[in-house]
Motif scaffolding. Sequence first.
Motif, PDB file in Angstrom:
ATOM      1  N   THR A  20      51.553   7.414  65.831  1.00 46.17           N
ATOM      2  CA  THR A  20      52.540   8.323  65.292  1.00 46.17           C
ATOM      3  C   THR A  20      53.232   7.752  64.346  1.00 46.17           C
ATOM      4  N   LEU A  21      53.150   6.630  64.035  1.00 46.40           N
ATOM      5  CA  LEU A  21      53.909   5.730  62.891  1.00 46.40           C
ATOM      6  C   LEU A  21      53.278   6.253  61.523  1.00 46.40           C
ATOM      7  N   GLN A  22      54.285   6.002  60.475  1.00 42.90           N
ATOM      8  CA  GLN A  22      53.800   6.065  58.921  1.00 42.90           C
ATOM      9  C   GLN A  22      52.848   5.116  58.806  1.00 42.90           C
ATOM     10  N   GLN A  23      52.006   5.316  57.679  1.00 46.29           N
ATOM     11  CA  GLN A  23      51.055   4.315  57.237  1.00 46.29           C
ATOM     12  C   GLN A  23      51.873   3.222  56.404  1.00 46.29           C
ATOM     13  N   ASP A  24      51.416   2.031  56.584  1.00 49.16           N
ATOM     14  CA  ASP A  24      51.669   0.780  55.739  1.00 49.16           C
ATOM     15  C   ASP A  24      53.118   0.547  55.942  1.00 49.16           C
ATOM     16  N   ILE A  25      53.886   0.419  57.519  1.00 47.20           N
ATOM     17  CA  ILE A  25      55.021   0.154  57.762  1.00 47.20           C
ATOM     18  C   ILE A  25      55.345  -1.391  57.218  1.00 47.20           C
ATOM     19  N   VAL A  26      54.468  -2.325  57.341  1.00 42.34           N
ATOM     20  CA  VAL A  26      54.689  -3.819  56.716  1.00 42.34           C
ATOM     21  C   VAL A  26      54.840  -3.785  55.512  1.00 42.34           C
ATOM     22  N   TYR A  27      54.063  -3.299  54.473  1.00 41.07           N
ATOM     23  CA  TYR A  27      54.382  -3.164  53.069  1.00 41.07           C
ATOM     24  C   TYR A  27      55.612  -2.384  52.778  1.00 41.07           C
ATOM     25  N   ARG A  28      56.173  -1.289  53.318  1.00 36.04           N
ATOM     26  CA  ARG A  28      57.263  -0.705  53.076  1.00 36.04           C
ATOM     27  C   ARG A  28      58.472  -1.638  53.810  1.00 36.04           C
ATOM     28  N   ALA A  29      58.145  -2.317  54.566  1.00 37.17           N
ATOM     29  CA  ALA A  29      59.409  -3.295  55.008  1.00 37.17           C
ATOM     30  C   ALA A  29      59.294  -4.284  54.144  1.00 37.17           C
ATOM     31  N   LEU A  30      58.460  -4.874  53.484  1.00 39.63           N
ATOM     32  CA  LEU A  30      58.310  -6.125  52.740  1.00 39.63           C
ATOM     33  C   LEU A  30      59.205  -5.648  51.399  1.00 39.63           C
ATOM     34  N   VAL A  31      59.214  -4.473  51.246  1.00 37.72           N
ATOM     35  CA  VAL A  31      60.064  -4.156  49.936  1.00 37.72           C
ATOM     36  C   VAL A  31      61.427  -3.449  50.216  1.00 37.72           C
ATOM     37  N   GLY A  32      61.785  -3.384  51.530  1.00 31.56           N
ATOM     38  CA  GLY A  32      63.108  -3.014  51.978  1.00 31.56           C
ATOM     39  C   GLY A  32      63.347  -1.379  52.172  1.00 31.56           C
ATOM     40  N   ILE A  33      62.148  -0.842  52.374  1.00 33.84           N
ATOM     41  CA  ILE A  33      62.346   0.751  52.655  1.00 33.84           C
ATOM     42  C   ILE A  33      62.261   0.875  54.165  1.00 33.84           C
ATOM     43  N   ARG A  34      63.307   1.406  54.410  1.00 32.39           N
ATOM     44  CA  ARG A  34      63.584   1.933  55.800  1.00 32.39           C
ATOM     45  C   ARG A  34      62.438   3.019  56.471  1.00 32.39           C
ATOM     46  N   ILE A  35      62.096   2.661  57.934  1.00 34.95           N
ATOM     47  CA  ILE A  35      61.047   3.523  58.358  1.00 34.95           C
ATOM     48  C   ILE A  35      61.511   4.740  58.690  1.00 34.95           C
ATOM     49  N   GLU A  36      60.944   5.594  58.586  1.00 38.90           N
ATOM     50  CA  GLU A  36      61.210   7.168  58.997  1.00 38.90           C
ATOM     51  C   GLU A  36      60.249   7.260  60.128  1.00 38.90           C
ATOM     52  N   LEU A  37      60.777   7.973  61.337  1.00 41.93           N
ATOM     53  CA  LEU A  37      59.933   8.391  62.570  1.00 41.93           C
ATOM     54  C   LEU A  37      59.824   9.889  62.673  1.00 41.93           C
ATOM     55  N   ASP A  38      58.495  10.206  63.088  1.00 38.56           N
ATOM     56  CA  ASP A  38      58.326  11.534  63.126  1.00 38.56           C
ATOM     57  C   ASP A  38      58.117  11.950  64.374  1.00 38.56           C
ATOM     58  N   SER A  39      57.870  10.970  65.417  1.00 46.63           N
ATOM     59  CA  SER A  39      57.825  11.106  66.758  1.00 46.63           C
ATOM     60  C   SER A  39      59.019  10.971  67.488  1.00 46.63           C
ATOM     61  N   HIS A  40      58.965  11.463  68.774  1.00 45.10           N
ATOM     62  CA  HIS A  40      60.015  11.225  69.607  1.00 45.10           C
ATOM     63  C   HIS A  40      59.829  10.167  70.724  1.00 45.10           C
ATOM     64  N   PRO A  41      60.529   9.107  70.402  1.00 42.30           N
ATOM     65  CA  PRO A  41      60.183   7.540  71.081  1.00 42.30           C
ATOM     66  C   PRO A  41      60.603   7.838  72.775  1.00 42.30           C
ATOM     67  N   THR A  42      60.022   7.187  73.657  1.00 41.75           N
ATOM     68  CA  THR A  42      60.075   7.267  75.292  1.00 41.75           C
ATOM     69  C   THR A  42      61.161   6.252  75.474  1.00 41.75           C
ATOM     70  N   SER A  43      62.227   6.419  76.158  1.00 41.74           N
ATOM     71  CA  SER A  43      63.269   5.394  76.486  1.00 41.74           C
ATOM     72  C   SER A  43      62.772   4.592  77.677  1.00 41.74           C
ATOM     73  N   ILE A  44      63.087   3.328  77.556  1.00 43.65           N
ATOM     74  CA  ILE A  44      62.463   2.169  78.506  1.00 43.65           C
ATOM     75  C   ILE A  44      64.066   1.885  79.282  1.00 43.65           C
ATOM     76  N   THR A  45      63.966   1.941  80.681  1.00 46.52           N
ATOM     77  CA  THR A  45      65.222   1.431  81.109  1.00 46.52           C
ATOM     78  C   THR A  45      64.969  -0.182  81.698  1.00 46.52           C
ATOM     79  N   PHE A  46      65.660  -1.153  80.931  1.00 46.34           N
ATOM     80  CA  PHE A  46      65.198  -2.448  81.003  1.00 46.34           C
ATOM     81  C   PHE A  46      66.350  -3.062  82.001  1.00 46.34           C
TER      82      PHE A  46
END
Length: 149
Positions: A20-46
């Motif tokens: 469900t993630l965007q493509q090329d997150i690693v390269y986007r992060a390398l150039v300083g682009i914030r990642i956008e999420l299209d999914s609804h992540p599930t919470s974890i109670t830790f």
Amino acid sequence: MSKCHSLPGIIDLRYTNCATLQQDIVYRALVGIRIELDSHPTSITFLGDAVCEVEENFDNNIQVERTKLTFHTLEELPTHLHLAFLVKTADGEWFVIGSKERPYPTVKVTRSTGQPDGDPSARKYEVSFTARKSLALCSEFLSNSNEPI
């Protein structure tokens, strides 16, 4: 030569399917682009404190990061899927550990019985992800969903 960084206290932890993630997150992060999420992540109670460490190494004159996330929970996560993890720090920043493409984060699960004095039986999860940029800054997302993926 390597450096190790630890994020400030983790106050929220979630997971989503890497598909469900965007493509090329690693390269986007390398150039300083914030990642956008299209999914609804599930919470974890830790339980207790979750710890996230980032170690930077140079391999063939290229910086490589290795992120390690460790936490305890009573929940059973769907580790048969390729999971990405989202971490919110005490300073309000969200980070993504994972990518849509290989390599995916590896998840090690250790189960333990509770102590005789009443400690719960818990699972310890150790998530490792190695990439040129393994911890990507993420934009705030709106999700109160606790539905499993």
